[in-house]
Design a protein around this motif. Structure first.
Motif, PDB file in Angstrom:
ATOM      1  N   ASN A   1      -9.353   2.252  12.456  1.00  0.00           N
ATOM      2  CA  ASN A   1      -8.626   1.809  13.653  1.00  0.00           C
ATOM      3  C   ASN A   1      -8.588   2.880  14.734  1.00  0.00           C
ATOM      4  O   ASN A   1      -8.363   2.586  15.899  1.00  0.00           O
ATOM      5  N   TYR A   2      -8.732   4.122  14.341  1.00  0.00           N
ATOM      6  CA  TYR A   2      -8.961   5.209  15.285  1.00  0.00           C
ATOM      7  C   TYR A   2      -9.829   6.234  14.565  1.00  0.00           C
ATOM      8  O   TYR A   2     -10.094   6.073  13.369  1.00  0.00           O
TER       9      TYR A   2
ATOM     10  N   ARG B   1     -11.239   7.708  19.509  1.00  0.00           N
ATOM     11  CA  ARG B   1      -9.817   7.373  19.572  1.00  0.00           C
ATOM     12  C   ARG B   1      -9.023   8.396  18.772  1.00  0.00           C
ATOM     13  O   ARG B   1      -9.269   8.613  17.596  1.00  0.00           O
TER      14      ARG B   1
ATOM     15  N   GLN C   1      -8.210   0.222  25.940  1.00  0.00           N
ATOM     16  CA  GLN C   1      -7.022   0.244  25.096  1.00  0.00           C
ATOM     17  C   GLN C   1      -6.340  -1.129  25.041  1.00  0.00           C
ATOM     18  O   GLN C   1      -5.841  -1.549  24.006  1.00  0.00           O
TER      19      GLN C   1
ATOM     20  N   HIS D   1      -7.722  -3.244  22.359  1.00  0.00           N
ATOM     21  CA  HIS D   1      -7.219  -2.864  21.047  1.00  0.00           C
ATOM     22  C   HIS D   1      -5.828  -3.438  20.834  1.00  0.00           C
ATOM     23  O   HIS D   1      -5.491  -3.900  19.757  1.00  0.00           O
TER      24      HIS D   1
END
Lengths: 293, 243
Positions: free
Chosen positions: B83-84, B27, A133, A136
């Motif tokens: 992005n997810y 994600r 994470q 990101h």
């Protein structure tokens, strides 16, 4: 955080407050101040570099370069920030992924655009889908810096373009009379003198930039305004150990004080820079300094 | 400038290459501001009904999942650009959204939205009604003839009613109920519930058919063995609709 925080509903108000202000969520708020300051510290010089390049290009003798410089300032200044942040960043992200896709997956036979979807091979994802994470977040932060730099660079380019023209013509002529070539005139005469004309405009930009950080959340970067809104919102007892009514006013008051303090600090620093830049300049400020000395 | 750009590209091209090839992570994108569906708990982590449902779905589908928050307004654009990988944010299944993304079957039955106001005699059809932007409720209010004011977050819609800026707010009944309970009579439900939407489902990219099938199967098995009903009752109370 503290040992007595296990059952907040039984605490007296001071201890309750101490526990409340040290929840994990509040720690995120405190960290986000660092995020914002870091963003400003990186963005300001990068935006200035973009601006300088844009201004130099806009006054170039080579026509295509001039078009690029002028086009950059005109287009970016004309597009609303929020549109820029919503669409440009996604486009930028996709551009990076497209490049990586071309490099890393030459054998890929499916189309990249499938309806609304943007599909690149898994190795080309940025950051990779299975990255941690924090990667990101760092990536989102870098995109934010780049986008802020492009937007504010366009404004800075316009300011610097004007400042370069404001340097008295006589200075340039004198330089030419001394036999300096164009490059020397630019770097030794024009650039050192233009900052004094550029600074008022640049300081405005800096002030606007300080307050533009809530746009960060559009990019998934959680800034101080996001956390203030989230923490201040009504909390009902079902979902938290620290229920409270709408406290956003207090959080925003705190932000107000922070921003005012930051503005004051910026003004002090900018005043000092102005004083130094004025030194020995052919402006009324420079003249006043000369007389006082 | 050129070198900065090139440097960024070079960095982007190389920096994360080392992480390639290990296990894949799904994600999960959510809003984190819509209790009891999803919210951030005191530790700042995603919590709520959808957190538990999502984690259970991932466990059954044998996927590793990671939770991320994103603003509601840009939640669909960020999904389709990758992005997810999923939207699990109390998003009702509607035809308009289905054109852009795909939904799993619903994991929350079609339920009623409700009006909440500061007084029982609020004018719901001719007054000012608040709703979160880009929601089915906002679309419904716009069609009733009431003046619609939209807000980016659910919290702001409630604040507008408390401040008298709006006469009423229209939102999912389950989001409003805890707020009405905690308001001590300041806020009341007004009028009849409005049935809207086709239940809440998980949103995925249209090209992710394989993952969609996995999550769909997980939801089916959770409906069959009663896990989903247990979670519904845990988060929404005994009176909630179950499967």
């Amino acid at each position: 955080m503290f040992s007595f925080c296990t059952d907040p509903s039984t605490l007296d108000s001071w201890r309750w407050m101490a526990c409340y202000l040290t929840t994990g969520k509040h720690m995120s708020l405190y960290w986000s101040f660092g995020t914002v300051l870091l963003l400003l510290a990186i963005t300001a010089p990068v935006a200035l570099a973009f601006g300088f390049a844009g201004a130099t290009a806009a006054r170039s003798r080579i026509a295509p370069l001039r078009w690029i410089g002028k086009g950059y300032t005109a287009i970016v200044r004309g597009v609303p920030d929020i549109a820029f942040f919503l669409f440009f960043v996604i486009a930028l992200d996709q551009a990076f992924e497209y490049l990586r896709h071309k490099v890393k997956c030459p054998g890929w036979d499916q189309p990249i655009r499938q309806g609304n979807d943007f599909i690149v091979c898994a190795e080309a994802k940025l950051p990779l889908g299975n990255a941690a994470q924090w990667l990101h977040e760092v990536y989102g932060f870098s995109l934010a810096v780049l986008t802020f730099a492009i937007v504010f660079g366009a404004f800075a380019a316009n300011v610097l373009f004007g400042a370069m023209r404001a340097v008295p013509r006589a200075q340039i002529e004198t330089a030419e009379a001394y036999g300096l070539n164009q490059r020397q005139t630019f770097w030794r005469i024009l650039v050192p003198q233009m900052w004094v004309y550029a600074l008022p405009g640049l300081s405005n930009l800096w002030m606007v930039l300080i307050k533009a950080t809530p746009l960060l959340f559009l990019l998934g970067v959680e800034d101080i305004v996001y956390w203030a809104r989230e923490l201040g919102g009504t909390k009902t007892p079902q979902f938290t150990d620290y229920p409270h009514v709408d406290w956003r006013m207090w959080y925003f008051l705190f932000l107000l004080i922070f921003y005012l303090g930051f503005t004051k600090l910026s003004e002090t620093v900018l005043d000092r820079i102005m004083l130094r830049l004025t030194h020995g300049q052919a402006t009324s400020g420079g003249e006043a300094q000369r007389k006082a000395a | 400038m050129k070198s900065i750009l090139l440097g960024t590209v070079a960095l982007a091209l190389t920096s994360v290459a080392a992480f390639a090839g290990s296990h894949s992570v799904v994600r999960m994108g959510t809003e984190g501001a819509y209790p009891p569906y999803n919210f951030l708990n005191d530790d700042g982590e995603v919590d709520g009904f959808e957190r538990e449902v999502g984690d259970e779905m991932c466990a059954r589908a044998e996927l590793t999942c990671e939770w991320v928050t994103n603003e509601w307004d840009s939640i669909i654009p960020n999904l389709v650009s990758g992005n997810y990988d999923t939207i699990i944010a109390g998003m009702s299944i509607t035809d308009e959204r289905d054109e852009v993304i795909d939904f799993t079957q619903d994991y929350f039955p079609p339920t009623a939205s409700a009006y909440v106001a500061a007084s029982a005699d609020a004018d719901l059809m001719g007054g000012v009604v608040a709703a979160q932007s880009a929601t089915i409720q906002a679309g419904y209010v716009a069609s009733t003839g009431a003046a619609l004011i939209e807000f980016a977050t659910p919290e702001e819609t409630i604040a507008a009613v408390r401040a008298g800026e709006a006469d009423a707010v229209l939102a999912d009944r389950d989001y409003l109920a805890p707020l009405v309970d905690a308001s001590g009579g300041e806020l009341v439900f007004v009028g009849d519930p409005v049935p809207l939407g086709g239940g809440v489902g998980m949103g995925l990219r249209e090209s992710d058919g394989e993952m969609l099938a996995k999550f769909d199967a997980a939801i089916t098995s959770m409906k069959e063995d009663g896990t989903l009903n247990a979670l519904l009752i845990k988060w929404f109370g005994e009176d909630t609709q179950t499967y």
